[in-house]
Design an enzyme around this catalytic site. Structure first.
Site, PDB file in Angstrom:
ATOM      1  N   GLY A  46      13.597  19.743  48.647  1.00  0.00           N
ATOM      2  CA  GLY A  46      13.473  18.364  49.099  1.00  0.00           C
ATOM      3  C   GLY A  46      12.339  18.233  50.088  1.00  0.00           C
ATOM      4  O   GLY A  46      11.938  19.211  50.733  1.00  0.00           O
ATOM      5  N   GLN A  51       7.432  14.457  56.729  1.00  0.00           N
ATOM      6  CA  GLN A  51       7.020  15.864  56.716  1.00  0.00           C
ATOM      7  C   GLN A  51       5.578  16.043  56.264  1.00  0.00           C
ATOM      8  O   GLN A  51       4.998  17.108  56.472  1.00  0.00           O
ATOM      9  CB  GLN A  51       7.938  16.691  55.809  1.00  0.00           C
ATOM     10  CG  GLN A  51       9.355  16.830  56.371  1.00  0.00           C
ATOM     11  CD  GLN A  51      10.192  17.704  55.462  1.00  0.00           C
ATOM     12  OE1 GLN A  51      10.752  17.221  54.486  1.00  0.00           O
ATOM     13  NE2 GLN A  51      10.252  18.987  55.763  1.00  0.00           N
ATOM     14  N   CYS A  88      14.446  24.325  56.078  1.00  0.00           N
ATOM     15  CA  CYS A  88      13.582  23.147  56.010  1.00  0.00           C
ATOM     16  C   CYS A  88      12.132  23.608  55.915  1.00  0.00           C
ATOM     17  O   CYS A  88      11.738  24.559  56.591  1.00  0.00           O
ATOM     18  CB  CYS A  88      13.781  22.306  57.274  1.00  0.00           C
ATOM     19  SG  CYS A  88      12.772  20.821  57.320  1.00  0.00           S
ATOM     20  N   LEU A  89      11.351  22.925  55.082  1.00  0.00           N
ATOM     21  CA  LEU A  89       9.938  23.294  54.935  1.00  0.00           C
ATOM     22  C   LEU A  89       9.168  23.098  56.240  1.00  0.00           C
ATOM     23  O   LEU A  89       8.103  23.680  56.412  1.00  0.00           O
ATOM     24  CB  LEU A  89       9.291  22.481  53.811  1.00  0.00           C
ATOM     25  CG  LEU A  89       9.834  22.768  52.399  1.00  0.00           C
ATOM     26  CD1 LEU A  89       9.164  21.845  51.384  1.00  0.00           C
ATOM     27  CD2 LEU A  89       9.637  24.223  52.012  1.00  0.00           C
ATOM     28  N   HIS A 130      20.230  15.912  54.340  1.00  0.00           N
ATOM     29  CA  HIS A 130      19.147  16.547  55.092  1.00  0.00           C
ATOM     30  C   HIS A 130      17.887  15.671  55.060  1.00  0.00           C
ATOM     31  O   HIS A 130      17.262  15.430  56.106  1.00  0.00           O
ATOM     32  CB  HIS A 130      18.868  17.926  54.468  1.00  0.00           C
ATOM     33  CG  HIS A 130      17.724  18.670  55.072  1.00  0.00           C
ATOM     34  ND1 HIS A 130      17.888  19.843  55.774  1.00  0.00           N
ATOM     35  CD2 HIS A 130      16.380  18.412  55.085  1.00  0.00           C
ATOM     36  CE1 HIS A 130      16.694  20.268  56.188  1.00  0.00           C
ATOM     37  NE2 HIS A 130      15.768  19.419  55.785  1.00  0.00           N
ATOM     38  N   GLU A 131      17.527  15.196  53.868  1.00  0.00           N
ATOM     39  CA  GLU A 131      16.294  14.416  53.739  1.00  0.00           C
ATOM     40  C   GLU A 131      16.437  13.033  54.377  1.00  0.00           C
ATOM     41  O   GLU A 131      15.489  12.531  54.985  1.00  0.00           O
ATOM     42  CB  GLU A 131      15.876  14.302  52.268  1.00  0.00           C
ATOM     43  CG  GLU A 131      15.616  15.639  51.564  1.00  0.00           C
ATOM     44  CD  GLU A 131      14.640  16.555  52.277  1.00  0.00           C
ATOM     45  OE1 GLU A 131      13.758  16.067  52.995  1.00  0.00           O
ATOM     46  OE2 GLU A 131      14.779  17.787  52.130  1.00  0.00           O
ATOM     47  N   HIS A 134      15.731  13.171  57.977  1.00  0.00           N
ATOM     48  CA  HIS A 134      14.299  13.197  58.318  1.00  0.00           C
ATOM     49  C   HIS A 134      13.756  11.785  58.525  1.00  0.00           C
ATOM     50  O   HIS A 134      12.886  11.566  59.358  1.00  0.00           O
ATOM     51  CB  HIS A 134      13.494  13.847  57.192  1.00  0.00           C
ATOM     52  CG  HIS A 134      13.400  15.348  57.263  1.00  0.00           C
ATOM     53  ND1 HIS A 134      12.867  16.010  58.344  1.00  0.00           N
ATOM     54  CD2 HIS A 134      13.754  16.311  56.382  1.00  0.00           C
ATOM     55  CE1 HIS A 134      12.893  17.318  58.123  1.00  0.00           C
ATOM     56  NE2 HIS A 134      13.435  17.532  56.929  1.00  0.00           N
TER      57      HIS A 134
HETATM   58 NI    NI Z   1      13.776  19.325  56.012  1.00  0.00          NI
END
Ligand code: NI
Length: 160
Positions: A46, A51, A88-89, A130-131, A134
């Site tokens: 995701g 991000q 997380c990226l 999670h997304e 963000h």
């Molecule tokens: Ni993330």
């Protein structure tokens, strides 16, 4: 399409609340394509627009069942509980244990700005929560139980 630079935790853009998308434009379509490409390139499940430095309420997800684009997603219902590892990226090489709902129901818009509802369980429910966080400037580390721990970076696994 192009890869975009993924912002890393500590960048204040990750702490901001994103604005809703009002209409689809060629520029926003390009952003969505770039987000998908960037997510796949980083082996993520995701990615949220902040991000890549864009404060718009757009999320892309692929848990291995094909790409999902969620514009202005709203969580309508949650139920159950799951506790598991999350990463997380924007925080590469680390993970933590987070408890999330096991089932979520959301409403969102697709790339044609058509409204739809979607239900997800397990990994999909986790990814959606999670997304969506963000988009409100919340990193998963805020929910972590205990300490973060190191995980092997994806690049090392694939040995290119
Ligand atoms: Ni993330």
């Amino acid at each position: 399409m192009a890869l975009r630079q993924i912002r890393i935790m500590g960048d204040t853009i990750l702490e901001k609340v994103c604005r809703p998308v009002k209409e689809m434009t060629p520029r926003t379509k390009e952003l969505i394509g770039d987000m998908l490409e960037t997510m796949y390139d980083a082996n993520g499940v995701g990615l949220a627009a902040p991000q890549v430095g864009i404060l718009k309420r757009i999320v892309v997800i692929d848990i291995g069942e094909g790409p999902l684009v969620l514009i202005n997603p709203e969580i309508l219902e949650t139920s159950g509980e799951q506790t598991g590892q999350e990463g997380c990226l924007s925080l590469p090489g680390q993970a933590g244990i987070v408890t999330r709902p096991n089932h979520v129901k959301i409403r969102a818009y697709n790339e044609d700005m058509e409204q739809f509802e979607l239900e997800g369980e397990e990994l999909l429910a986790r990814a959606i929560c999670h997304e969506c966080d963000h988009l409100d400037g919340i990193m998963y580390v805020r929910h972590v139980e205990g300490d973060l721990f190191d995980v092997e970076a994806e690049e090392e696994e694939s040995e290119e």
